[in-house]
Design an enzyme around this catalytic site. Structure first.
Site, PDB file in Angstrom:
ATOM      1  N   HIS A 540      19.429  37.625  34.073  1.00 31.58           N
ATOM      2  CA  HIS A 540      18.287  36.983  34.717  1.00 31.58           C
ATOM      3  C   HIS A 540      18.668  36.288  36.022  1.00 31.58           C
ATOM      4  CE1 HIS A 540      14.268  35.903  35.081  1.00 31.58           C
ATOM      5  NE2 HIS A 540      14.083  35.107  34.059  1.00 31.58           N
ATOM      6  N   ARG A 541      19.950  36.092  36.265  1.00 33.06           N
ATOM      7  CA  ARG A 541      20.370  35.494  37.536  1.00 33.06           C
ATOM      8  C   ARG A 541      20.151  36.465  38.688  1.00 33.06           C
ATOM      9  NH1 ARG A 541      26.463  34.219  36.217  1.00 33.06           N
ATOM     10  NH2 ARG A 541      26.204  36.388  35.547  1.00 33.06           N
TER      11      ARG A 541
END
Length: 567
Positions: A540-541
């Site tokens: 998700h980064r």
């Protein structure tokens, strides 16, 4: 000029609510409705506004204190409105009485800007949207009440949905809904009035008595409440922790933001941080306007655990900032029955280490979807004999590899790696697809290089060769490195969905489960279609949720009609 003690207004029946932020300091000149403090309960955070403008003489509370309705929070110097003339007049007694009678007409000290008293101690108050954690213009997806409904405090009024989550807006009081001005599909922001409700007050006599007591003054002109010793004026503090490591609550209460900057985080994030003992000031924010998200806290904890093993035993706790998770206790299983101990194989141990490292460092999210492969399966069976004549076994997996390579070219943000600094992305101009292979000794991931430039027959041949080498432990190092994206297929075994772990430093992995015949509506009737479950886990980064949804939707479209590969 005169001084006045500002108290905690009605906070919806909550008691001992924690102060998470002090917005003013001694000497500040503030306007009416400026925020004084921010409170946080288990359900939401709320700002306490100043009922009037003036100069802050003294702040009677501090961050970490717990307060209840009616507690003193700030001493404010306000305009006296002609008090000096009243004191010098010989008829001061008659003039003071009207002043007290007009007092209730001033803005209420409670957080009820539009409150109107009615007969029988009832009053009508505005219902406002609470703190939304930094989100603007959030959509209403459900309205749970209507005009005339009787509700209890904390009953759900509406449900909101942002890009990241949905939340219920609870009723701040018990009472009757007089009017409700919003409907499903409307968008609202923090502070918007969504309706009015009629609530029962505590009784006019008791309220008047409280107001008169607050307005009584000694000969020097100062309110009696100012004489209260500081020890009594401040709310009760939670009991201190025993000697040793302070509790998470104590750590958060003692926390002072670095460089004078406040940490921006929602109630759920702060609660998670308290549960894990995390100092939010040490967590790097990734949300809008430097807001700390749940994923940031989880990533911080995982990183702290990974670093804990590298620290000296005596400094382990300090090195993790109190965020270490207690280890699983050792159990003597022989006491329950006969057991046998065997060491993990080298390959299995290596795989466990890699998966554990990825899980601790990567904030995983999984996107689920389905692909209609009815036509693909019909084509595969029709071409099976021709493929075998060329020395290739045409299974569904080569189609998956080709489709994923095509999707990576369409969505290059999935073909990246995040460097160790956490701030630099490496964009790759090649497409190498890894295939997870189950072997007796453990999991291995051989890589099909330049999959986007190879035909289905070429991919099928190469996969068969790599799979054979994996089973016989003959894979070379360069045949297992350099992957951009990994496919883990359990279709031949079963299951409906799963959450594969990202094969870091890649940023995404596709899980494929067993295809099943399902009835699918075609607009006029249900048709039997072969549906394949897709499970896309991603970092998700580096990847946003919307991009992940687009990727799986595009992949499903390609698999439903492989002619798209020619476009």
């Amino acid at each position: 000029m005169s001084s006045e003690i500002i108290k905690v207004p009605d906070i919806g029946g909550d008691t001992d609510v924690e102060i998470i932020e002090i917005a003013v300091s001694e000497g500040d000149v503030i306007e009416a409705e400026d925020t004084l403090i921010t409170l946080e309960s288990d359900k939401a955070s709320m700002d306490v506004p100043a009922p009037k403008g003036g100069k802050v003489l003294k702040v009677l509370v501090k961050e970490g204190d717990s307060v209840s309705e009616g507690d003193d929070i700030v001493e404010l110097e306000v305009e006296g409105g002609g008090d000096e003339k009243q004191e010098s007049s010989s008829d001061s007694q008659p003039e003071e009485a009207p002043a007290k009678q007009e007092k209730p007409k001033e803005p209420s000290q409670e957080q009820k800007p539009a409150a109107k008293k009615s007969a029988g101690g009832k009053q009508t108050v505005d219902i406002k949207v609470p703190d939304l954690g930094g989100s603007d213009s959030v959509e209403i997806i459900e309205v749970a009440v209507s005009e005339g409904d009787e509700v209890e405090a904390e009953d759900t009024l509406i449900t909101l949905e942002s890009d990241k989550a949905s939340m219920d807006v609870p009723s701040p009081h018990s009472g009757k809904i007089v009017s409700f001005t919003v409907k499903e599909g409307d968008t609202v922001s923090e502070g918007d009035v969504i309706g009015q409700m009629e609530i029962v007050g505590e009784g006019d006599d008791s309220e008047d008595a409280q107001e008169e007591a607050a307005l009584e003054q000694d000969p020097s002109g100062k309110a009696l409440s100012e004489k209260t010793p500081p020890e009594q004026a401040q709310p009760s503090k939670p009991a201190e922790s025993p000697a040793g490591t302070p509790s998470p609550e104590a750590q958060m209460a003692a926390y002072k933001p670095r460089d004078g900057k406040l940490v921006h985080a929602g109630p759920a994030v702060r609660m998670l941080a308290r549960e894990l003992g995390v100092d939010l000031g040490l967590v790097k924010p990734s949300g809008p306007k430097d807001r700390v998200l749940k994923e940031d806290v989880q990533s911080y904890v995982k990183q702290a655990i990974a670093n804990q093993g590298k620290a000296q035993p005596g400094a382990a706790a300090a090195g993790t900032g109190g965020a270490g998770i207690p280890p699983i206790p050792e159990v003597d299983f022989s006491q329950f029955g006969e057991v046998e101990e065997k060491p993990m194989g080298r390959l299995l141990k290596m795989g466990a280490t890699n998966l554990h490292r990825s899980w601790l460092n990567v904030p995983h999210v999984t996107q689920f979807d389905e692909a209609d492969i009815t036509e693909l399966e019909a084509f595969r069976k029709a071409m099976k004999a021709e493929a075998e004549a060329q020395g290739a076994k045409l299974t569904p997996l080569p189609f998956m590899v080709k489709a994923c390579a095509f999707a990576l070219r369409k969505f290059p943000q999935f073909n990246v790696s995040l460097k160790g600094d956490g701030e630099t992305l490496v964009w790759k101009n090649y497409v190498h697809i890894g295939i997870a292979v189950d072997t007796p000794d453990g999991l291995m991931v051989p890589v099909v290089r330049n999959a986007d430039n190879k035909s289905l027959i070429e991919i099928a041949k190469e996969m068969a060769e790599l799979g054979k080498k994996a089973q016989t432990k003959k894979l070379k190092r360069d045949e297992m490195t350099g992957g951009c994206f990994t496919i883990s297929s359990l279709g031949s075994i079963g299951g409906t969905a799963f959450t594969p772990i990202v094969n870091a430093p890649e940023v995404a992995i596709l899980g494929v489960s067993k295809a099943q015949m399902k009835p699918v509506w075609d607009g006029s009737a249900f048709q039997p279609r072969l549906m394949m479950p897709l499970s896309l886990s991603y970092d998700h980064r580096a990847i946003n949720g919307a991009d992940a949804a687009r990727f799986t939707a595009f992949l499903a479209d390609v698999l439903s009609d492989i002619r798209r590969l020619l476009l």
